[in-house]
Design an enzyme around this catalytic site. Structure first.
Site, PDB file in Angstrom:
ATOM      1  N   THR A 148       0.819  -1.202   0.000  1.00  7.23           N
ATOM      2  CA  THR A 148       0.000   0.000   0.000  1.00  7.23           C
ATOM      3  C   THR A 148       0.860   1.261   0.000  1.00  7.23           C
ATOM      4  O   THR A 148       0.428   2.310  -0.507  1.00  7.23           O
ATOM      5  CB  THR A 148      -0.960   0.012   1.202  1.00  7.23           C
ATOM      6  OG1 THR A 148      -0.259  -0.408   2.369  1.00  7.23           O
ATOM      7  CG2 THR A 148      -2.126  -0.918   0.966  1.00  7.23           C
TER       8      THR A 148
ATOM      9  N   TYR B 195     -12.743  -2.520   3.635  1.00 11.57           N
ATOM     10  CA  TYR B 195     -14.088  -1.962   3.449  1.00 11.57           C
ATOM     11  C   TYR B 195     -15.211  -2.977   3.653  1.00 11.57           C
ATOM     12  O   TYR B 195     -16.202  -2.673   4.305  1.00 11.57           O
ATOM     13  CB  TYR B 195     -14.228  -1.290   2.064  1.00 11.57           C
ATOM     14  CG  TYR B 195     -15.474  -0.428   1.969  1.00 11.57           C
ATOM     15  CD1 TYR B 195     -15.493   0.855   2.510  1.00 11.57           C
ATOM     16  CD2 TYR B 195     -16.640  -0.913   1.391  1.00 11.57           C
ATOM     17  CE1 TYR B 195     -16.642   1.633   2.465  1.00 11.57           C
ATOM     18  CE2 TYR B 195     -17.793  -0.139   1.349  1.00 11.57           C
ATOM     19  CZ  TYR B 195     -17.784   1.133   1.884  1.00 11.57           C
ATOM     20  OH  TYR B 195     -18.931   1.895   1.853  1.00 11.57           O
TER      21      TYR B 195
ATOM     22  N   TYR C 293      -1.274 -10.038   5.933  1.00 17.35           N
ATOM     23  CA  TYR C 293      -0.992  -8.655   6.310  1.00 17.35           C
ATOM     24  C   TYR C 293      -2.198  -8.118   7.053  1.00 17.35           C
ATOM     25  O   TYR C 293      -3.259  -7.890   6.464  1.00 17.35           O
ATOM     26  CB  TYR C 293      -0.684  -7.829   5.057  1.00 17.35           C
ATOM     27  CG  TYR C 293      -0.330  -6.374   5.304  1.00 17.35           C
ATOM     28  CD1 TYR C 293      -0.011  -5.889   6.575  1.00 17.35           C
ATOM     29  CD2 TYR C 293      -0.321  -5.466   4.251  1.00 17.35           C
ATOM     30  CE1 TYR C 293       0.304  -4.559   6.793  1.00 17.35           C
ATOM     31  CE2 TYR C 293      -0.001  -4.124   4.446  1.00 17.35           C
ATOM     32  CZ  TYR C 293       0.311  -3.680   5.715  1.00 17.35           C
ATOM     33  OH  TYR C 293       0.624  -2.356   5.920  1.00 17.35           O
TER      34      TYR C 293
ATOM     35  N   ARG D  75      -6.109   0.484   8.032  1.00 20.32           N
ATOM     36  CA  ARG D  75      -6.447   0.688   6.625  1.00 20.32           C
ATOM     37  C   ARG D  75      -7.667  -0.135   6.196  1.00 20.32           C
ATOM     38  O   ARG D  75      -8.429   0.299   5.345  1.00 20.32           O
ATOM     39  CB  ARG D  75      -5.260   0.307   5.732  1.00 20.32           C
ATOM     40  CG  ARG D  75      -4.130   1.322   5.707  1.00 20.32           C
ATOM     41  CD  ARG D  75      -3.100   0.921   4.662  1.00 20.32           C
ATOM     42  NE  ARG D  75      -1.991   1.854   4.556  1.00 20.32           N
ATOM     43  CZ  ARG D  75      -1.956   2.915   3.763  1.00 20.32           C
ATOM     44  NH1 ARG D  75      -2.995   3.201   2.999  1.00 20.32           N
ATOM     45  NH2 ARG D  75      -0.895   3.695   3.719  1.00 20.32           N
TER      46      ARG D  75
ATOM     47  N   LYS E   1       2.686 -10.077   8.328  1.00 23.40           N
ATOM     48  CA  LYS E   1       3.080  -8.717   8.665  1.00 23.40           C
ATOM     49  C   LYS E   1       1.986  -8.196   9.580  1.00 23.40           C
ATOM     50  O   LYS E   1       0.849  -7.992   9.152  1.00 23.40           O
ATOM     51  CB  LYS E   1       3.212  -7.863   7.404  1.00 23.40           C
ATOM     52  CG  LYS E   1       3.552  -6.401   7.689  1.00 23.40           C
ATOM     53  CD  LYS E   1       3.586  -5.584   6.397  1.00 23.40           C
ATOM     54  CE  LYS E   1       3.852  -4.112   6.689  1.00 23.40           C
ATOM     55  NZ  LYS E   1       3.808  -3.276   5.448  1.00 23.40           N
TER      56      LYS E   1
ATOM     57  N   ILE F 194       8.726  -5.042   8.056  1.00 25.03           N
ATOM     58  CA  ILE F 194       8.568  -4.500   6.703  1.00 25.03           C
ATOM     59  C   ILE F 194       8.294  -3.018   6.887  1.00 25.03           C
ATOM     60  O   ILE F 194       7.242  -2.620   7.380  1.00 25.03           O
ATOM     61  CB  ILE F 194       7.446  -5.204   5.927  1.00 25.03           C
ATOM     62  CG1 ILE F 194       7.829  -6.678   5.697  1.00 25.03           C
ATOM     63  CG2 ILE F 194       7.205  -4.513   4.583  1.00 25.03           C
ATOM     64  CD1 ILE F 194       6.745  -7.503   5.020  1.00 25.03           C
TER      65      ILE F 194
END
Length: 297
Positions: free
Chosen positions: A49, A112, A138, A143, A167, A209
């Site tokens: 991202t 979302y 992840y 987000r 992650k 990361i």
């Protein structure tokens, strides 16, 4: 080398540089890759991202993968970000993207839609079954709008063979420790929060990361290596110097902060695609002040 060892240390979620006309700036991307690798990072993650993937076309993503693989030229491993909130579309991408040069796929949980924990489990199970490469989960609820809890992560880690790590960017240290306590041997758990990487590695994570390592790859990588060697006083000294940089990088949006730093360092143009915009003037001036003080990093 196992994927666990490959993901040990510092990975970089690399930005996507743009030219003034907002096309992908491949010359700047080459310069950035060299800057990162020459300063000691362990691997590169493209199309995360941080790379502004929501505003890249499929054709651009494929071209970036191929360019990045060619320019890395085997110097460090490459992980490719492929995710989304339509499971079938992710599976289609896994079948059509050029992934021969990747060691793994990094896939953010669906954004979302806000699926249940069972929905997240089934999403990742389907992706893992279709992926030609090992999958790194992840979890980034800031987000996606939905946390993947420790039970779901551990269920995937124990039950789905092609899932090799996570992650973890929830910012919840207790959740991180629960995963570390009960994960299977060889399952990689890496930090997704620059500012929390030091305490998370102290809890047992094998690396991070990073966004900050786009800008300060040498200092950040050295900090991580000190942590992995249990040399925490030395790690704290470096981390303390980077704390204000972390704040500036995430003050408004990611990757506006990193791009502002890299622009002032002469590596990329300070260009983002809408809806993200460059840092506001006051914060950009703070970036310049930070670099003037910390020019040794």
């Amino acid at each position: 080398m196992s994927l666990y060892n490959t993901l040990k240390g510092t990975g970089v979620a690399i930005i996507t540089p743009f030219s003034k006309d907002l096309s992908v700036d491949y010359d700047a991307l080459a310069k950035l890759i060299d800057h990162i690798i020459d300063n000691g990072v362990n691997y590169i993650v493209t199309l995360g991202t941080t790379g502004e993937t929501p505003v890249l076309s499929s054709e651009e993503k494929k071209a970036i993968i191929l360019f990045t693989e060619k320019h890395i030229a085997g110097r460090v491993p490459m992980v490719v970000g492929i995710g989304g909130n339509d499971t079938q579309s992710v599976i289609n991408d896994l079948k059509t993207y050029p992934l021969d040069g990747a060691v793994a796929i990094l896939s953010a949980s669906p954004n979302y839609n806000k699926p249940s924990q069972e929905g997240i489990f089934q999403h990742y199970s389907a992706i893992a079954a279709a992926s030609p490469k090992p999958v790194i989960l992840y979890n980034v609820p800031g987000r996606t709008g939905r946390n993947m809890d420790a039970r779901t992560t551990l269920r995937l880690a124990h039950e789905v063979s092609n899932i090799a790590g996570i992650k973890e960017a929830s910012g919840d240290l207790q959740q991180c420790m629960e995963i570390l306590k009960d994960k299977p041997e060889g399952f990689a758990v890496v930090s997704g929060d620059d500012a929390l990487a030091l305490p998370q590695i102290a809890c047992g994570m094998s690396g991070v990361i990073s966004v900050a390592a786009n800008v300060f790859p040498a200092a950040f990588s050295k900090m991580v290596q000190h942590c992995l060697a249990n040399e925490y006083p030395a790690a704290v000294t470096i981390n303390n110097q980077l704390l204000d940089a972390y704040k500036l990088m995430f003050a408004e949006n990611n990757p506006a902060g990193a791009k502002a730093f890299l622009f002032e360092m002469g590596i990329v143009q300070n260009e983002l695609r809408l809806p993200c915009v460059p840092l506001s003037g006051v914060i950009h001036q703070d970036v310049k002040k930070y670099l003037a003080i910390h020019n040794q990093l």
